[in-house]
Structure formats: structure tokens, C-alpha cells
Design a protein around this motif. Structure first.
Motif, PDB file in Angstrom:
ATOM      1  N   SER A 172      39.209  45.961  38.730  1.00 38.87           N
ATOM      2  CA  SER A 172      38.727  44.922  37.818  1.00 38.87           C
ATOM      3  C   SER A 172      39.250  45.127  36.398  1.00 38.87           C
ATOM      4  CB  SER A 172      37.199  44.876  37.827  1.00 38.87           C
ATOM      5  OG  SER A 172      36.664  46.048  37.260  1.00 38.87           O
ATOM      6  N   ASN A 173      40.190  46.056  36.243  1.00 41.10           N
ATOM      7  CA  ASN A 173      40.843  46.297  34.960  1.00 41.10           C
ATOM      8  C   ASN A 173      41.712  45.073  34.631  1.00 41.10           C
ATOM      9  OD1 ASN A 173      42.656  47.114  32.917  1.00 41.10           O
ATOM     10  ND2 ASN A 173      42.588  49.234  33.599  1.00 41.10           N
ATOM     11  N   PRO A 174      41.531  44.453  33.467  1.00 42.17           N
ATOM     12  CA  PRO A 174      42.309  43.249  33.152  1.00 42.17           C
ATOM     13  C   PRO A 174      43.824  43.481  33.094  1.00 42.17           C
ATOM     14  CG  PRO A 174      41.110  44.003  31.219  1.00 42.17           C
ATOM     15  CD  PRO A 174      40.628  44.825  32.375  1.00 42.17           C
ATOM     16  N   LEU A 175      44.261  44.740  32.950  1.00 42.44           N
ATOM     17  CA  LEU A 175      45.704  45.003  32.986  1.00 42.44           C
ATOM     18  C   LEU A 175      46.310  44.599  34.329  1.00 42.44           C
ATOM     19  CD1 LEU A 175      46.038  48.466  31.200  1.00 42.44           C
ATOM     20  CD2 LEU A 175      46.620  46.195  30.302  1.00 42.44           C
ATOM     21  N   CYS A 176      45.489  44.529  35.365  1.00 40.65           N
ATOM     22  CA  CYS A 176      45.968  44.079  36.683  1.00 40.65           C
ATOM     23  C   CYS A 176      46.462  42.634  36.640  1.00 40.65           C
ATOM     24  CB  CYS A 176      44.868  44.225  37.725  1.00 40.65           C
ATOM     25  SG  CYS A 176      44.387  45.925  38.076  1.00 40.65           S
ATOM     26  N   LEU A 177      46.094  41.883  35.609  1.00 40.30           N
ATOM     27  CA  LEU A 177      46.505  40.477  35.484  1.00 40.30           C
ATOM     28  C   LEU A 177      47.898  40.295  34.881  1.00 40.30           C
ATOM     29  CD1 LEU A 177      43.176  38.919  34.172  1.00 40.30           C
ATOM     30  CD2 LEU A 177      44.229  38.485  36.401  1.00 40.30           C
ATOM     31  N   ARG A 178      48.569  41.356  34.509  1.00 38.51           N
ATOM     32  CA  ARG A 178      49.855  41.224  33.800  1.00 38.51           C
ATOM     33  C   ARG A 178      50.872  40.390  34.570  1.00 38.51           C
ATOM     34  NH1 ARG A 178      52.470  46.011  30.969  1.00 38.51           N
ATOM     35  NH2 ARG A 178      53.676  44.285  30.181  1.00 38.51           N
ATOM     36  N   GLN A 179      50.978  40.581  35.869  1.00 38.83           N
ATOM     37  CA  GLN A 179      51.935  39.794  36.659  1.00 38.83           C
ATOM     38  C   GLN A 179      51.615  38.298  36.564  1.00 38.83           C
ATOM     39  OE1 GLN A 179      52.408  41.195  40.678  1.00 38.83           O
ATOM     40  NE2 GLN A 179      53.526  39.396  41.312  1.00 38.83           N
ATOM     41  N   LEU A 180      50.358  37.961  36.626  1.00 36.60           N
ATOM     42  CA  LEU A 180      49.914  36.577  36.478  1.00 36.60           C
ATOM     43  C   LEU A 180      50.244  36.066  35.076  1.00 36.60           C
ATOM     44  CD1 LEU A 180      46.430  35.267  37.503  1.00 36.60           C
ATOM     45  CD2 LEU A 180      47.263  34.897  35.205  1.00 36.60           C
ATOM     46  N   LEU A 181      49.949  36.872  34.063  1.00 39.98           N
ATOM     47  CA  LEU A 181      50.157  36.456  32.672  1.00 39.98           C
ATOM     48  C   LEU A 181      51.628  36.249  32.341  1.00 39.98           C
ATOM     49  CD1 LEU A 181      47.601  38.856  30.965  1.00 39.98           C
ATOM     50  CD2 LEU A 181      47.312  36.405  31.442  1.00 39.98           C
ATOM     51  N   SER A 187      35.353  42.933  29.130  1.00 37.36           N
ATOM     52  CA  SER A 187      36.073  43.734  30.130  1.00 37.36           C
ATOM     53  C   SER A 187      35.578  45.173  30.216  1.00 37.36           C
ATOM     54  CB  SER A 187      37.577  43.717  29.854  1.00 37.36           C
ATOM     55  OG  SER A 187      38.085  42.419  29.936  1.00 37.36           O
ATOM     56  N   TYR A 188      34.368  45.418  29.746  1.00 37.09           N
ATOM     57  CA  TYR A 188      33.829  46.773  29.728  1.00 37.09           C
ATOM     58  C   TYR A 188      33.934  47.417  31.104  1.00 37.09           C
ATOM     59  CZ  TYR A 188      30.771  50.705  29.228  1.00 37.09           C
ATOM     60  OH  TYR A 188      30.284  51.977  29.224  1.00 37.09           O
ATOM     61  N   PRO A 189      34.414  48.630  31.224  1.00 36.71           N
ATOM     62  CA  PRO A 189      34.784  49.605  30.189  1.00 36.71           C
ATOM     63  C   PRO A 189      36.248  49.512  29.764  1.00 36.71           C
ATOM     64  CG  PRO A 189      34.857  50.670  32.309  1.00 36.71           C
ATOM     65  CD  PRO A 189      34.448  49.244  32.551  1.00 36.71           C
ATOM     66  N   TYR A 190      36.878  48.392  30.064  1.00 34.83           N
ATOM     67  CA  TYR A 190      38.306  48.217  29.750  1.00 34.83           C
ATOM     68  C   TYR A 190      38.503  47.352  28.501  1.00 34.83           C
ATOM     69  CZ  TYR A 190      38.745  49.955  34.501  1.00 34.83           C
ATOM     70  OH  TYR A 190      38.658  50.720  35.642  1.00 34.83           O
ATOM     71  N   THR A 191      37.661  47.548  27.518  1.00 34.79           N
ATOM     72  CA  THR A 191      37.709  46.741  26.303  1.00 34.79           C
ATOM     73  C   THR A 191      39.029  46.916  25.552  1.00 34.79           C
ATOM     74  OG1 THR A 191      35.314  46.935  26.164  1.00 34.79           O
ATOM     75  CG2 THR A 191      36.455  46.192  24.185  1.00 34.79           C
ATOM     76  N   LYS A 192      39.528  48.133  25.467  1.00 33.03           N
ATOM     77  CA  LYS A 192      40.809  48.371  24.777  1.00 33.03           C
ATOM     78  C   LYS A 192      41.952  47.670  25.500  1.00 33.03           C
ATOM     79  CE  LYS A 192      39.544  52.813  22.768  1.00 33.03           C
ATOM     80  NZ  LYS A 192      39.806  54.256  22.771  1.00 33.03           N
ATOM     81  N   GLU A 193      41.948  47.749  26.821  1.00 36.60           N
ATOM     82  CA  GLU A 193      43.000  47.104  27.607  1.00 36.60           C
ATOM     83  C   GLU A 193      42.951  45.584  27.429  1.00 36.60           C
ATOM     84  OE1 GLU A 193      40.968  49.514  28.554  1.00 36.60           O
ATOM     85  OE2 GLU A 193      42.038  50.963  29.801  1.00 36.60           O
ATOM     86  N   ALA A 194      41.736  45.034  27.417  1.00 35.00           N
ATOM     87  CA  ALA A 194      41.583  43.593  27.218  1.00 35.00           C
ATOM     88  C   ALA A 194      42.032  43.191  25.813  1.00 35.00           C
ATOM     89  CB  ALA A 194      40.133  43.185  27.450  1.00 35.00           C
ATOM     90  N   GLY A 195      41.707  44.003  24.824  1.00 37.50           N
ATOM     91  CA  GLY A 195      42.162  43.739  23.453  1.00 37.50           C
ATOM     92  C   GLY A 195      43.672  43.739  23.366  1.00 37.50           C
ATOM     93  N   TYR A 196      44.285  44.681  24.049  1.00 35.88           N
ATOM     94  CA  TYR A 196      45.742  44.726  24.100  1.00 35.88           C
ATOM     95  C   TYR A 196      46.302  43.431  24.679  1.00 35.88           C
ATOM     96  CZ  TYR A 196      50.266  45.555  26.276  1.00 35.88           C
ATOM     97  OH  TYR A 196      51.565  45.417  26.701  1.00 35.88           O
TER      98      TYR A 196
END
Length: 166
Positions: free
Chosen positions: A120-129, A145-154
């Protein structure tokens, strides 16, 4: 009244009532592609069901999975957790969102207790993005995106179509 269409919930309801894959797809497309001014966006819980690494799935493969699910759950209410069908339907939803200029909200990070948190880490969406077909679709990452707030901010800082809900 405005509507935000929950994609997996819509698919579950349609699967429970429709036996033919092409008819199912037509109803799915019609519902989310409605030109009605009340539909203001789409929402996905793919992160909680099978993860955010969304793959391109051929229609024939999705049709096969649909028929297998119909057989497996012939007399039960369906909770859609099949990655193949979810990914296929998300591709359709993203195409319709691009065409109709609709945003899609994605639940990301912590959620249901049965989820696999790392998927559920939003970085997994990079291919889509990075897919040119969907670069105009506003993508909203929910719950910080907790606990992936930094990744989502990126993601929100480097992809202009990404928004972060805090």
C-alpha cells in the motif's frame, strides 16, 4: 447531490448480479463514464485488496478470472480481492477518468487489518503515474499515506497530477 464512485464496490455489486463478462464491462463503463454532473470522481481501495502496483491486464485474462470468480462464489456475495480483475478494471477507470477529467482517490498506507502494508506504499503507483495515457488524471493519495507520508510527499512534489490528502 454529488457522487464519488467506489470502484471495487461497484464491481462487486455488478459481479453479484451479472453473469456475462461483456455485459458486466458495459455496465461498469456506463456507471463510471456517466456524463452526469453528479459524478465528481472515482475512488479505489486497491491498496487494501491486492496492492498499488497496477499492471496492464489483457481483456481475455480478465474475462477468464471473472468467470472463475463467478463459479467460485456462485451463491455468495463477492468481496473482490482478485488482482487481475482489479488491475484490469483500474485501467478502464483510469482511461474514463482521463477522458472525462475526473480525479481518482487512492487509499494508501495503513487501513484494513488484513492488508499487506508494503503493497500500500504509494511509490508502487509510479508505473501508473508515468504512463502517458493517465498523466492528466488527478491522483489523490488519501490519509496522508501513513506510514508512507514522506513517499507520498515525494510523489506529490515530482508528479504534477498527484495530490496528497492530509
Amino acid at each position: 447531490m454529488f457522487r464519488l464512485i467506489r470502484l471495487e464496490y461497484l464491481a462487486e455489486n455488478l459481479i453479484n448480479t451479472i453473469n456475462d463478462f461483456d455485459e458486466f464491462l458495459e455496465q461498469f463503463r456506463q456507471t463510471i463514464g456517466s456524463k452526469s454532473s453528479e459524478v465528481i470522481g472515482l475512488k479505489s481501495i486497491a491498496a487494501y485488496r491486492r496492492g498499488l502496483t497496477i499492471e496492464s491486464i489483457p481483456k481475455a485474462r480478465a474475462s477468464l478470472r471473472f468467470n472463475q470468480i463467478k463459479q467460485e462464489y456462485s451463491d455468495q456475495k463477492i468481496c473482490l480481492t482478485d488482482k487481475i480483475l482489479i488491475d484490469f478494471l483500474l485501467g478502464i477507470a483510469l482511461d474514463i477518468a482521463a477522458e472525462n477529467k475526473l480525479p481518482i482517490q487512492f487509499h494508501t498506507g495503513f487501513g484494513d487489518r488484513d492488508l499487506h502494508l508494503r503493497f500500500s506504499n504509494p511509490l508502487c503507483l509510479r508505473q501508473l503515474l508515468e504512463n502517458p495515457r493517465w498523466q492528466e488524471v488527478p491522483i489523490i493519495l488519501l490519509h496522508a499515506s501513513y506510514p508512507y507520508t514522506k513517499e507520498a510527499g515525494y510523489l506529490a512534489s515530482v508528479y504534477p497530477q498527484v495530490y496528497l490528502d492530509f
